[in-house]
Design a protein around this motif. Structure first.
Motif, PDB file in Angstrom:
ATOM      1  N   GLN A  25      -0.308   8.718  -3.134  1.00  0.00           N
ATOM      2  CA  GLN A  25       0.599   8.407  -4.239  1.00  0.00           C
ATOM      3  C   GLN A  25       0.079   9.027  -5.534  1.00  0.00           C
ATOM      4  O   GLN A  25      -1.065   8.809  -5.924  1.00  0.00           O
ATOM      5  N   LYS A  26       0.916   9.779  -6.209  1.00  0.00           N
ATOM      6  CA  LYS A  26       0.490  10.508  -7.402  1.00  0.00           C
ATOM      7  C   LYS A  26       0.083   9.585  -8.554  1.00  0.00           C
ATOM      8  O   LYS A  26      -0.729   9.972  -9.395  1.00  0.00           O
ATOM      9  N   ASP A  27       0.649   8.377  -8.590  1.00  0.00           N
ATOM     10  CA  ASP A  27       0.359   7.484  -9.714  1.00  0.00           C
ATOM     11  C   ASP A  27      -0.768   6.504  -9.402  1.00  0.00           C
ATOM     12  O   ASP A  27      -1.066   5.627 -10.214  1.00  0.00           O
ATOM     13  N   LEU A  28      -1.401   6.632  -8.232  1.00  0.00           N
ATOM     14  CA  LEU A  28      -2.475   5.724  -7.847  1.00  0.00           C
ATOM     15  C   LEU A  28      -3.755   6.496  -7.565  1.00  0.00           C
ATOM     16  O   LEU A  28      -3.724   7.589  -7.000  1.00  0.00           O
ATOM     17  N   LEU A 104       0.571 -10.313   2.378  1.00  0.00           N
ATOM     18  CA  LEU A 104      -0.005 -10.268   3.711  1.00  0.00           C
ATOM     19  C   LEU A 104      -0.403  -8.837   4.051  1.00  0.00           C
ATOM     20  O   LEU A 104       0.249  -7.875   3.651  1.00  0.00           O
ATOM     21  N   LYS A 105      -1.480  -8.698   4.818  1.00  0.00           N
ATOM     22  CA  LYS A 105      -1.960  -7.371   5.176  1.00  0.00           C
ATOM     23  C   LYS A 105      -0.998  -6.612   6.079  1.00  0.00           C
ATOM     24  O   LYS A 105      -1.089  -5.392   6.187  1.00  0.00           O
ATOM     25  N   ASP A 106      -0.094  -7.328   6.733  1.00  0.00           N
ATOM     26  CA  ASP A 106       0.865  -6.639   7.594  1.00  0.00           C
ATOM     27  C   ASP A 106       2.152  -6.282   6.861  1.00  0.00           C
ATOM     28  O   ASP A 106       3.145  -5.901   7.465  1.00  0.00           O
ATOM     29  N   ALA A 107       2.128  -6.400   5.529  1.00  0.00           N
ATOM     30  CA  ALA A 107       3.303  -6.027   4.735  1.00  0.00           C
ATOM     31  C   ALA A 107       3.567  -4.534   4.880  1.00  0.00           C
ATOM     32  O   ALA A 107       2.667  -3.756   5.202  1.00  0.00           O
ATOM     33  N   SER A 108       4.791  -4.128   4.627  1.00  0.00           N
ATOM     34  CA  SER A 108       5.139  -2.714   4.740  1.00  0.00           C
ATOM     35  C   SER A 108       4.448  -1.906   3.649  1.00  0.00           C
ATOM     36  O   SER A 108       3.996  -2.451   2.634  1.00  0.00           O
ATOM     37  N   ARG A 109       4.383  -0.599   3.855  1.00  0.00           N
ATOM     38  CA  ARG A 109       3.766   0.272   2.855  1.00  0.00           C
ATOM     39  C   ARG A 109       4.510   0.201   1.526  1.00  0.00           C
ATOM     40  O   ARG A 109       3.894   0.174   0.457  1.00  0.00           O
ATOM     41  N   ASP A 110       5.829   0.181   1.605  1.00  0.00           N
ATOM     42  CA  ASP A 110       6.625   0.119   0.382  1.00  0.00           C
ATOM     43  C   ASP A 110       6.352  -1.180  -0.367  1.00  0.00           C
ATOM     44  O   ASP A 110       6.304  -1.200  -1.604  1.00  0.00           O
ATOM     45  N   ARG A 111       6.198  -2.269   0.377  1.00  0.00           N
ATOM     46  CA  ARG A 111       5.927  -3.562  -0.253  1.00  0.00           C
ATOM     47  C   ARG A 111       4.568  -3.557  -0.950  1.00  0.00           C
ATOM     48  O   ARG A 111       4.416  -4.116  -2.037  1.00  0.00           O
ATOM     49  N   LEU A 112       3.580  -2.931  -0.315  1.00  0.00           N
ATOM     50  CA  LEU A 112       2.253  -2.830  -0.915  1.00  0.00           C
ATOM     51  C   LEU A 112       2.307  -2.031  -2.212  1.00  0.00           C
ATOM     52  O   LEU A 112       1.729  -2.438  -3.234  1.00  0.00           O
ATOM     53  N   LEU A 113       3.001  -0.919  -2.194  1.00  0.00           N
ATOM     54  CA  LEU A 113       3.119  -0.097  -3.398  1.00  0.00           C
ATOM     55  C   LEU A 113       3.834  -0.862  -4.506  1.00  0.00           C
ATOM     56  O   LEU A 113       3.429  -0.822  -5.672  1.00  0.00           O
ATOM     57  N   GLU A 114       4.894  -1.568  -4.133  1.00  0.00           N
ATOM     58  CA  GLU A 114       5.619  -2.375  -5.121  1.00  0.00           C
ATOM     59  C   GLU A 114       4.702  -3.432  -5.725  1.00  0.00           C
ATOM     60  O   GLU A 114       4.701  -3.638  -6.942  1.00  0.00           O
ATOM     61  N   ALA A 115       3.911  -4.081  -4.870  1.00  0.00           N
ATOM     62  CA  ALA A 115       3.017  -5.144  -5.345  1.00  0.00           C
ATOM     63  C   ALA A 115       2.012  -4.600  -6.351  1.00  0.00           C
ATOM     64  O   ALA A 115       1.773  -5.198  -7.401  1.00  0.00           O
ATOM     65  N   ILE A 116       1.406  -3.480  -6.035  1.00  0.00           N
ATOM     66  CA  ILE A 116       0.417  -2.883  -6.928  1.00  0.00           C
ATOM     67  C   ILE A 116       1.045  -2.546  -8.271  1.00  0.00           C
ATOM     68  O   ILE A 116       0.484  -2.846  -9.338  1.00  0.00           O
ATOM     69  N   ARG A 117       2.223  -1.944  -8.249  1.00  0.00           N
ATOM     70  CA  ARG A 117       2.860  -1.514  -9.483  1.00  0.00           C
ATOM     71  C   ARG A 117       3.353  -2.699 -10.319  1.00  0.00           C
ATOM     72  O   ARG A 117       3.259  -2.685 -11.551  1.00  0.00           O
ATOM     73  N   VAL A 118       3.853  -3.720  -9.648  1.00  0.00           N
ATOM     74  CA  VAL A 118       4.312  -4.912 -10.361  1.00  0.00           C
ATOM     75  C   VAL A 118       3.132  -5.615 -11.034  1.00  0.00           C
ATOM     76  O   VAL A 118       3.196  -6.003 -12.202  1.00  0.00           O
ATOM     77  N   VAL A 119       2.047  -5.774 -10.293  1.00  0.00           N
ATOM     78  CA  VAL A 119       0.864  -6.435 -10.825  1.00  0.00           C
ATOM     79  C   VAL A 119       0.271  -5.643 -11.985  1.00  0.00           C
ATOM     80  O   VAL A 119      -0.115  -6.205 -13.012  1.00  0.00           O
TER      81      VAL A 119
END
Length: 221
Positions: A25-28, A104-119
């Motif tokens: 990811q370019k922004d991470l 959860l660790k089994d969350a989708s990749r998109d969900r993980l990216l969303e979580a990081i950006r939201v936080v």
């Protein structure tokens, strides 16, 4: 702007998997890794990440203690808890310690990216279904306290209703739909509520509501 990440997990394969994906990811930018809480504190002080992806169960120092120490520091990073268990009792402790959310660790990749950006944006990410089950499970084993009259009395009726919906795990768009207002209005209510209750983010609002008996397990109104 690039978001600097620190991955904390006692399993090397998990750290490697996260790093390989996140580096696409370019922004991470993954600036470091740590295998336990002690190492996480050292790495965070040296590398100054924006967001820490924190495991809970680790040797030497677990994620709850590490989160508490990180968020107690002056220029603390945001902490996103990544857990295997959706009813892990440690997760509630981590939220109370100042974590900005969990996934959860089994969350989708998109969900993980969303979580990081939201936080990183200063919000808190709390999965509605997981948050509800987790905190209600905790609350059923804890005698609720009487709501503190003065802080809640300072809230407007709309702010009290917003607190209730936040505690149930609803997102801003869901709250806006429920109240039939715009998302901007919801953000305004939440910001005012945080200021009056001296809360840092959504995670602390959820903990406040349950710990003070404002919301009871299984309540619907």
């Amino acid at each position: 702007m690039t978001t600097r990440l620190l991955i904390v997990d006692d399993q090397e394969l998990i750290r490697t998997g996260f790093r390989l994906f996140l580096q696409t990811q370019k922004d991470l930018e993954v600036v470091g890794e740590a295998a336990d809480g002690h190492e996480a504190l050292t790495q965070a002080a040296a590398l100054r990440p924006d967001v820490v992806l924190m495991d809970i169960r680790m040797p030497h120092m677990d994620g709850v203690e590490a989160t508490s120490r990180l968020t107690a520091s002056g220029s603390s990073p945001r902490v996103l808890i990544l857990t295997t268990y959706d009813l892990d009792e440690y997760v509630f402790g981590a939220l109370r310690a100042g974590a900005s959310g969990f996934l959860l660790k089994d969350a989708s990749r998109d969900r993980l990216l969303e979580a990081i950006r939201v936080v990183h944006a200063g919000e808190a990410l709390l999965s509605p279904s997981i948050t509800r089950r987790l905190i209600e499970d905790y609350a059923t084993r804890t005698e609720p306290l009487r709501p503190p009259t003065k802080p809640l009395a300072d809230l407007t009726p709309r702010e009290r209703e917003t607190l209730l919906l936040v505690a149930r795990g609803l997102s801003n768009p869901e709250i806006a739909a429920h109240l039939v207002v715009t998302e901007a209005t919801v953000k305004s209510h939440i910001g005012s509520m945080f200021a009056k209750l001296h809360l840092r983010d959504r995670a602390q609002a959820v903990v406040f509501a349950y710990e003070n008996g404002f919301v009871l397990p299984g309540s619907s109104g």
